[in-house]
Write a protein that holds these residues in place. Structure first.
Motif, short mmCIF file in Angstrom:
data_model
loop_
_atom_site.label_atom_id
_atom_site.label_comp_id
_atom_site.label_asym_id
_atom_site.label_seq_id
_atom_site.Cartn_x
_atom_site.Cartn_y
_atom_site.Cartn_z
N PRO A 1 -41.47 35.36 -4.04
CA PRO A 1 -42.37 34.25 -3.68
C PRO A 1 -43.49 34.03 -4.69
CG PRO A 1 -41.85 35.55 -1.74
CD PRO A 1 -41.27 36.30 -2.90
N THR A 2 -44.04 35.11 -5.21
CA THR A 2 -45.12 34.96 -6.19
C THR A 2 -44.63 34.31 -7.47
OG1 THR A 2 -46.21 36.93 -5.31
CG2 THR A 2 -46.88 36.19 -7.51
N LEU A 3 -43.47 34.78 -7.96
CA LEU A 3 -42.91 34.18 -9.18
C LEU A 3 -42.46 32.75 -8.94
CD1 LEU A 3 -40.83 37.16 -10.64
CD2 LEU A 3 -43.03 36.27 -11.44
N ASP A 4 -42.00 32.46 -7.72
CA ASP A 4 -41.62 31.09 -7.40
C ASP A 4 -42.81 30.15 -7.54
OD1 ASP A 4 -39.11 32.01 -6.89
OD2 ASP A 4 -39.23 31.79 -4.70
N ASP A 5 -43.96 30.58 -7.01
CA ASP A 5 -45.16 29.75 -7.10
C ASP A 5 -45.63 29.60 -8.54
OD1 ASP A 5 -45.10 29.51 -4.35
OD2 ASP A 5 -46.54 31.13 -4.00
N ALA A 6 -45.62 30.71 -9.28
CA ALA A 6 -46.07 30.65 -10.67
C ALA A 6 -45.14 29.77 -11.51
CB ALA A 6 -46.13 32.05 -11.26
N SER A 7 -43.84 29.89 -11.29
CA SER A 7 -42.88 29.08 -12.05
C SER A 7 -43.02 27.61 -11.70
CB SER A 7 -41.46 29.55 -11.78
OG SER A 7 -41.07 29.28 -10.44
N TRP A 8 -43.39 27.30 -10.44
CA TRP A 8 -43.58 25.90 -10.06
C TRP A 8 -44.74 25.28 -10.85
CZ3 TRP A 8 -47.61 23.09 -7.93
CH2 TRP A 8 -47.28 21.84 -7.44
#
Length: 474
Positions: A307-314
């Motif tokens: 979830p953290t990487l998903d937000d950062a990648s967004w």
């Protein structure tokens, strides 16, 4: 003693206009006051006209999605994000690049006043927004007056008064600004979020505040011992040369027809190379080591999702989206004009982005490569996978800006542009792979596009060449 004179004993135009200004301000104030009175008393003739106009426009607009999209596009030009951005950039350029403190303060103070007037009057009047049969837009808060109409009148009017001395065709420029303000107000009614009287009141209140601030500025100039000219010449006619975007230095690109032919030919060759590479990648890499690398990289990144990487990648992915890239391009062009006062860097950046967009769209439509075989976090996309549009746009604008800074800035800080270009491009590229939107070879396509296109424009335009003023040529 100097005496103003004119044929037939008539007053000079500027002095005649000055006599009418107080009467005009009083008339605008009375008009706004009458509208407030009509709305507060709920006069039936006014209410019927308001509701009838909104209803008829809603019947025309609501079934036509293309018309709704066009109206939304125009109405955004009167929204706070766009107008505050315009005022902020203009004020910074006036302060830092032109040292015109009074004009910058005028812009900021006039805009701040409009921001305070809008919610204050809305809360005093307390009018609810229209209710239509087929809503096509949503707006919060009270309805009277229209904030878009008020804001556009004040902001675009203030920008007009500030930059009018530097404009060559003043009547045409003034008419264009007036047309924009009218169009923004009409969209608010057509979208069903304001009544006709809301928009009229916004225009009148905006014109009233603009007149008051312009008059105060003229008094400020008079107290400073500067001549007060008619508003037809703008707020500070003596600042005309300083606020011009670029000095007169001849054509920004010499031999423009030859250069246009070179650029067009280069575009065709670049598209041809991209198409060939895309065709080979799509049809001849399956089962090869390159195809296996393409799939294994995106599959490995798929297993690393959190979830953290998903937000950062967004966030990184959005940095390469069309709107941020266009905003960066526009801001840089304005700064380049203010600092270097030449059109050649602007032409270089504009052609870079126009070429990138057209090459990407044409190549993607021709190659039609499927997206990677993993779940895509951004959902279905309207274009195919090769080349990556996000990465190509990010790479093109980053490289173009770095090329200009490296060629025009002597400080060691110029290397910061190169580092920033590498970091931003790498972040966007990794995010697009992580989110399953592209194969690694799609990134290769973006790199080829950038290298060929920006390299071609650098060779054809020589964006860092210093233009020779016309008066120095022999």
């Amino acid at each position: 003693m100097a005496i103003d004179a004119s044929p037939c004993g008539k007053a000079p135009p500027g002095r005649l206009a000055g006599r009418w200004v107080p009467l005009l301000v009083v008339a605008i104030g009375l008009g706004f006051g009458l509208l407030v009175l009509f709305v507060r008393l709920h006069l039936e003739p006014v209410t019927n006209v308001d509701r009838g106009v909104v209803r008829e426009l809603n019947e025309v607009v609501s079934p036509r999605s293309y018309l709704v999209n066009a109206l939304n596009g125009i109405t955004r030009l009167g929204g706070r994000p766009v107008m505050l951005w315009l005022v902020g950039v203009a004020a910074l350029l006036l302060l830092l690049a032109r040292r015109r403190v009074r004009l910058a303060v005028y812009l900021l103070a006039t805009t701040a006043g409009a921001l305070l007037l809008d919610p204050s009057v809305k809360s005093l009047v307390g009018r609810l927004r229209p209710v239509v049969e087929a809503p096509v837009a949503i707006a919060s808060g009270n309805s009277f007056p229209s904030g878009h109409a008020l804001g556009s009148m004040v902001v675009y009017g203030a920008l007009l008064l500030v930059f009018l001395p530097a404009v060559r065709y003043r009547k045409l420029f003034t008419a264009a600004v007036a047309l924009l303000v009218v169009a923004i107000g009409v969209t608010r009614i057509a979208l069903g979020v304001h009544y006709l009287t809301d928009v009229l009141a916004g225009w009148l209140l905006g014109a009233l505040w603009l007149s008051v601030t312009a008059y105060a500025f003229r008094l400020w100039r008079r107290e400073a011992g500067r001549p007060v000219a008619p508003l037809d010449d703008g707020l500070e006619p003596d600042a005309a040369e300083e606020i011009k975007p670029a000095l007169h230095s001849g054509r920004p690109v010499p031999y423009r027809w030859v250069k246009a032919t070179e650029i067009l030919t280069g575009w065709v060759f670049t598209f041809g190379i991209l198409y060939v590479v895309g065709y080979l990648v799509k049809n001849h890499t399956e089962g090869t080591w390159l195809g296996r690398v393409d799939d294994s990289v995106v599959r490995w990144l798929r297993t690393s999702r959190t979830p953290t990487l998903d937000d950062a990648s967004w966030v990184w992915s959005k940095a390469g989206d069309t709107r941020p890239i266009l905003a960066i391009s526009l801001v840089f062009c304005l700064i380049a004009l203010a600092v270097w006062r030449q059109w050649r860097p602007v032409v270089f950046v504009v052609l870079t982005m126009v070429g990138e967009l057209t090459l990407f769209l044409c190549t993607a439509a021709s190659v039609q490569r499927d997206r990677p075989p993993v779940p895509q976090l951004d959902g279905p996309m309207p274009t195919s996978s090769f080349p990556s549009g996000h990465i190509a746009a990010t790479m093109c604008i980053s490289v173009a800006i770095a090329v200009l800074i490296m060629g025009r800035v002597s400080s060691r800080w110029r290397w910061f542009a190169v580092v920033l270009a590498v970091v931003i491009t790498a972040g966007v590229a990794l995010s697009r792979l992580y989110r399953g939107m592209h194969h690694p070879t799609d990134l290769l396509g973006a790199a080829i596009l950038t290298a060929l296109w920006v390299g071609l424009l650098w060779w054809a335009l020589r964006p860092n060449a210093r233009a020779v003023p016309v008066e120095l040529r022999t």
